[in-house]
Each structure stands twice: as C-alpha cells, then as structure tokens.
Design a protein around this motif. Structure first.
Motif, mmCIF file in Angstrom:
data_model
loop_
_atom_site.group_PDB
_atom_site.id
_atom_site.type_symbol
_atom_site.label_atom_id
_atom_site.label_comp_id
_atom_site.label_asym_id
_atom_site.label_seq_id
_atom_site.Cartn_x
_atom_site.Cartn_y
_atom_site.Cartn_z
ATOM 1 N N THR A 28 0.843 -1.187 0.000
ATOM 2 C CA THR A 28 0.000 0.000 0.000
ATOM 3 C C THR A 28 0.879 1.237 0.000
ATOM 4 O O THR A 28 2.087 1.151 0.195
ATOM 5 C CB THR A 28 -0.973 0.009 1.191
ATOM 6 O OG1 THR A 28 -1.941 1.026 0.975
ATOM 7 C CG2 THR A 28 -0.254 0.269 2.489
ATOM 8 N N GLU A 29 0.242 2.399 -0.254
ATOM 9 C CA GLU A 29 1.025 3.620 -0.379
ATOM 10 C C GLU A 29 1.244 4.294 0.970
ATOM 11 O O GLU A 29 2.303 4.827 1.243
ATOM 12 C CB GLU A 29 0.314 4.580 -1.332
ATOM 13 C CG GLU A 29 1.127 5.823 -1.654
ATOM 14 C CD GLU A 29 0.279 6.933 -2.256
ATOM 15 O OE1 GLU A 29 -0.947 6.785 -2.306
ATOM 16 O OE2 GLU A 29 0.857 7.947 -2.640
ATOM 17 N N GLY A 30 0.178 4.293 1.789
ATOM 18 C CA GLY A 30 0.295 4.930 3.104
ATOM 19 C C GLY A 30 0.293 6.444 3.048
ATOM 20 O O GLY A 30 0.844 7.097 3.927
ATOM 21 N N ALA A 31 -0.314 7.026 2.015
ATOM 22 C CA ALA A 31 -0.328 8.489 1.932
ATOM 23 C C ALA A 31 -1.634 8.988 1.327
ATOM 24 O O ALA A 31 -1.641 9.984 0.624
ATOM 25 C CB ALA A 31 0.864 8.973 1.104
ATOM 26 N N TYR A 32 -2.737 8.289 1.578
ATOM 27 C CA TYR A 32 -4.001 8.664 0.956
ATOM 28 C C TYR A 32 -5.154 8.480 1.943
ATOM 29 O O TYR A 32 -6.002 7.613 1.763
ATOM 30 C CB TYR A 32 -4.205 7.795 -0.303
ATOM 31 C CG TYR A 32 -5.114 8.395 -1.344
ATOM 32 C CD1 TYR A 32 -4.917 9.689 -1.798
ATOM 33 C CD2 TYR A 32 -6.169 7.677 -1.878
ATOM 34 C CE1 TYR A 32 -5.741 10.241 -2.760
ATOM 35 C CE2 TYR A 32 -7.006 8.216 -2.844
ATOM 36 C CZ TYR A 32 -6.777 9.503 -3.292
ATOM 37 O OH TYR A 32 -7.590 10.048 -4.245
#
Lengths: 248, 294
Positions: A28-32
C-alpha cells in the motif's frame, strides 16, 4: 521403497512450501487518507488496512503490510516484492493490461475538483497525482495537468497558488475541505471515473485472486463491507447496498 | 510515549509540541537519521575498496583485467545515477532469486517470467515471504549499499587512477634503482604518496554521496527525506491526533541543517586528514609544512 521415500520427501517439501506461501504481503502507499495512511504510531492504518485484515481473516491467510511509494507500486508487484496492492487503486482497462484486479471493494465513486475560489478555472492548471485516473482525466479534458508524486502535494499546490484546482477522489478531498475553515471549496460537478476500487494482484496469481474475490463477496453479502465504507467515508458515501447482495 | 499525551486535544503550547515530537512516527523519523549515517559508514569504505580495485585493474599489465577495469569505470560513470539505482537492485534481486529458484526448486515447471510477472517458487524468495519485516528491510538496505558502492566505486576508481599517475615518476624510478620489485614499489612508494593527490577528488565524492542518500527512498527504504515529507504533509483529524497544515518547510529546514552540519563536519575532518597526508610529501602543501617546522 526408494520411490516411497522420494514421494514422502516431495510431499514434505510441497507441504513446507505451502506453509511458506501462506504469508501474503500486502502493498500500500500509506499516503491517501482515509483509504490508507501512516498513523501517529507509524503503522499503516485506514479503511484499506482494516478491510485487508478482515479479508485475510476470512480467507485464513497471514498478512503483512508493506509500504511502497505510488510511482513504483505496480512494478514492485509484478516483480513479486509483495503479493497484493490495496491503495485506493481504481480498476481501469489500462491497468488491467499489466495486473489483475479482484472485484471492486469500493463502488465506482466520484472524483471532484477543489479550489480556493468557487469560480476557479477548471481548464487551467489542475493538480493531480501521477499515474491516477484523475491525472488521465485532466489530460483528456483539456486542463493543463500538474502531476505530483503524492496526493498531499496536489492539495498543497492549490493552497500555495501553483495550481488553480486539484482533481482527486471526493472521499479523499472531503475531510480536507471540511477542516480547511472555508479556505478550500468544491468546484463544478463531481465526475464518476473508473470501475471502483479493487485489490491489484499479479495476473498469474489466479488462486489468490479467487480467494480474495470470495472473501470480498462474503463481506458484501453480510453487509459488513458497506458498514466499513460508512465508518471511514461517512454516511453520504456510495455503498453496494442490495446490488452487492446479488448472487449471495 | 508519555502518559500525559493520551489526549492530544487537551494539550497546548510546549506540552503539545513535546507530545507531537515523540509520537511513534517521529521516533521513526529520528531513527532514519541513523539509517542514513549507517549507509554512509558502510558504503564509503566499500566504495573506496572498489575504487582501489578498479584503479589497480585499469593499471594492470594483464589486458583482460585492464579492459574490465575500463569498462567498469566507463559504464558506471556514463549511466545516470537514478537509472543505475533503479536497475542494480532490481536486477540483483531478480538474479539472486532466479539462482535460488534453479537450485531449490528443480521440479518447478512453470516459467519464471509470465508476461510482465516475475514469479519464482516460494522457497526461492529473498527474503522469504514469511520472514519478519526487519529482514526485508535489511535486505533492501544491503541492495542499496551494493548499488551505492558500485556507482561511487567507479568514480573513486577514476580519482585514484589519476592520483596514481600524479605521483612523480622520479620517485618510482628511484625505487626501481634501489632494486625494489614492481610490487614493492607499488606498496611502499606509489600508494603512500598517491593519497594526497586523491584526497580532493575523494572529498568531492564523499560530499556527493552525502547528498545522494535521499535516493534511498527510490529503493524502498524510509530515509529522512521520506519521513520529512510524510510528517510535514498536512494532516486531517481522521489521520492523526495532531492535525496540522502544510509543515513541510519546517521539516525540510531541519534536513537542511543536518546536511549543512554534515558538510561542515566533513570539511573539518578532511582538512586534518589533508594536513596529515601532506607531511613529507613533495607537494606545495608538504613543502609549507616542512618550512613551518624548521
């Protein structure tokens, strides 16, 4: 006797391998936020974390979360650094050429423009995150696309005047607008884009796709997925409702 | 971290700031400074050794070794760093996994490459999928060290090669006249004298290496720039108990001070080193040192 020993050894080996494969690495990106973000403790948190953990529980898999920046999230999946992507990624035909998707776990949702002024020029400089459906949409509709590596930077670009407006998922922007004390406002009509958000997998991983599809179906059937969507995205967000319960 | 931080909304001023700066996320930020320093501490000696080896190879009398040295320095110096950093770890990772795949799963019939997918048998994964997260981190870090060392080793090879050529020929001829073997000349005459010529170039490389550390994030390692961007980005109430606007400028200011501090410290250390190496050398600096003492 010899074949028996060999057979037993092979069995033990495959059993061992099956055990090893039981840990699924979830990228996952972890920034949204609120889809996925890093909480104050430094852990991955958000709607997708909670959903992913629940899906893994239902599929009886051990899951481990991995952070990866958005730019290289698909290349690192296909080179097997992790096994799934849950990063608010919309299902699009372009992406389906490279990776496979499970059925959607968020129904096709609206994207929206946010600007400092209500009369902002939506054909002007529009900020969007790189390689998103929103970036593609801006490029197609004639605005000048300003691309940023993270979603947070797209909003910052509007705040400091670099961009006339930002175009992103409405769920992502909602909270930011609510808490901006009137500084930011939605502009124009929301646009429905993409086929909803799904979990990305390698195209060769057909078993894993079937497993997660089954788990998502079971969450759609008992209504727990809708409940989770409302918990994270608010009462007004689109849910699967009765439509999601077809074929249960 | 502190018991008083349980309810951040009730806090104000300094106590809010103290609680804010001691969240788990910030501790990870502080730890990442250590990651960067560790990378520098590990990479620099390896790159220097590679550079020394590369320089020796390019001077070698054995032609294939010389070609190897030349190809290494020319190729690595000619390819943009970012391309190299994207290529080396991925190629190395897939290469190692492929080798392990051939050894550990000889019965595996499916192809490793399926379309764009790269899939080896589970037992060949590096590290194994079931391995704890820290093993993945260490592995990624090791790949990063290799990539950095190869790139900076090539530049160092060129610097050291040039420095070796700068040692006065008369010195080597004298050594020869004294009956030293080429090996002895290299060890006793050439190498001790070449450092002072190599140092300015190596200093440059070290400075560039310090500045290149943010490339770590390209390789999936959370370095200080990643955390500064993540922590400084505006936070809404859902995502954090300490909501704030865009504070990236303050975090980057801290990084600015860190990098400038590192630069100053390096300058001081290199100045001392240069002085030390200049003692007794047939250079201008060596001559000045000699005059100062007599």
């Amino acid at each position: 006797m010899k074949t028996f020993i060999l057979g037993a050894a092979a069995l033990a080996l495959t059993a061992g391998m099956a055990f090893g494969a039981d840990t699924i690495r979830m990228g996952t990106e972890g920034a949204y936020p609120p889809f996925n973000f890093i909480n104050d403790k430094g852990e991955i948190d958000g709607f997708e974390r909670k959903l992913g953990d629940e899906l893994c529980k239902r599929a009886e898999l051990t899951c481990e979360w991995v952070k990866n920046d958005w730019d290289s999230i698909i290349p690192n999946l296909v080179s097997s650094n992790y096994d799934t992507i849950m990063a608010g990624m919309s299902i699009t035909p372009e992406r389906e050429k490279v990776i496979a998707f499970t059925q959607n776990y968020i129904p096709p949702a609206d994207s929206a423009y946010v600007a400092l002024k209500a009369d902002a020029n939506l054909k002007g400089n529009i900020a969007a995150q790189t390689s998103t459906i929103q970036a593609g949409h801006v490029a197609e509709t004639g605005g000048t696309l300003l691309e940023f590596a993270t979603a947070d930077e797209t909003v910052a670009a509007v705040r400091n005047g670099e961009a006339d407006a930002v175009f992103a998922d409405k769920e992502f922007l909602q909270k930011i607008v609510d808490e901006s004390k009137g500084e930011l406002t939605f502009v124009g009509e929301p646009v429905a884009l993409g086929g909803g958000v799904g979990m990305g997998l390698r195209q060769s991983d057909t078993d894993l796709k079937a497993t997660f599809d089954k788990a998502i179906t079971s969450m759609k059937c008992d209504g727990s997925l809708d409940k989770l969507i409302i918990e994270y995205f608010g009462e007004k967000s689109k849910v699967f409702g009765e439509e999601g319960k077809q074929g249960c | 971290m502190f018991a008083s931080c349980a309810d951040p909304k009730a806090l104000e001023g300094i106590s809010w700031l103290v609680c804010y700066l001691t969240t788990g996320k910030h501790l990870l930020f502080f730890v990442s400074f250590g990651t960067v320093l560790l990378l520098l501490a590990v990479t620099a000696p390896i790159a220097l050794a590679l550079g020394f080896g590369g320089a020796m190879a390019t001077r070698s009398g054995f032609a294939p070794l010389r070609w190897l040295g030349r190809i290494y320095t020319a190729m690595t110096r000619g390819v943009p760093d970012i391309v190299f950093f994207l290529f080396v770890p991925i190629a190395l990772d897939q290469g190692l996994e492929y080798l392990r795949h051939r050894i550990k799963c000889p019965d595996w019939t499916e192809p490793v490459r399926k379309g764009s997918d790269f899939v080896v048998c589970p037992a060949a994964k590096l590290p194994l999928s079931s391995a704890p997260e820290w093993e993945h981190q260490v592995y990624a870090f090791a790949l990063a060290v290799v990539a950095f060392a190869i790139v900076f080793g090539a530049f160092a090879a060129n610097v050291i090669h040039g420095a070796m050529n700068a040692v006065p020929k008369a010195q080597l001829e004298t050594a020869d006249a004294y009956g030293m073997s080429p090996r002895q000349t290299f060890r006793r005459i050439l190498v001790p004298q070449m450092w002072v010529y190599a140092l300015p170039g190596l200093t440059n490389l070290w400075m560039i290496l310090i500045k290149a550390t943010p490339l770590l994030f390209v390789l999936g390692i959370e370095d200080i720039v990643y955390w500064a961007r993540e922590l400084g980005g505006s936070k809404t109430t859902g995502a954090s108990a300490y909501p704030h606007g865009d504070w990236r400028v303050y975090y980057f200011l801290v990084l600015l001070c860190f990098y400038l501090g590192m630069t100053r410290l390096s300058e001081l250390v290199f100045a001392r080193l240069y002085r030390r190496l200049s003692h007794g050398q047939a250079t201008l600096a060596g001559e000045q040192l000699r005059k100062a003492t007599t």
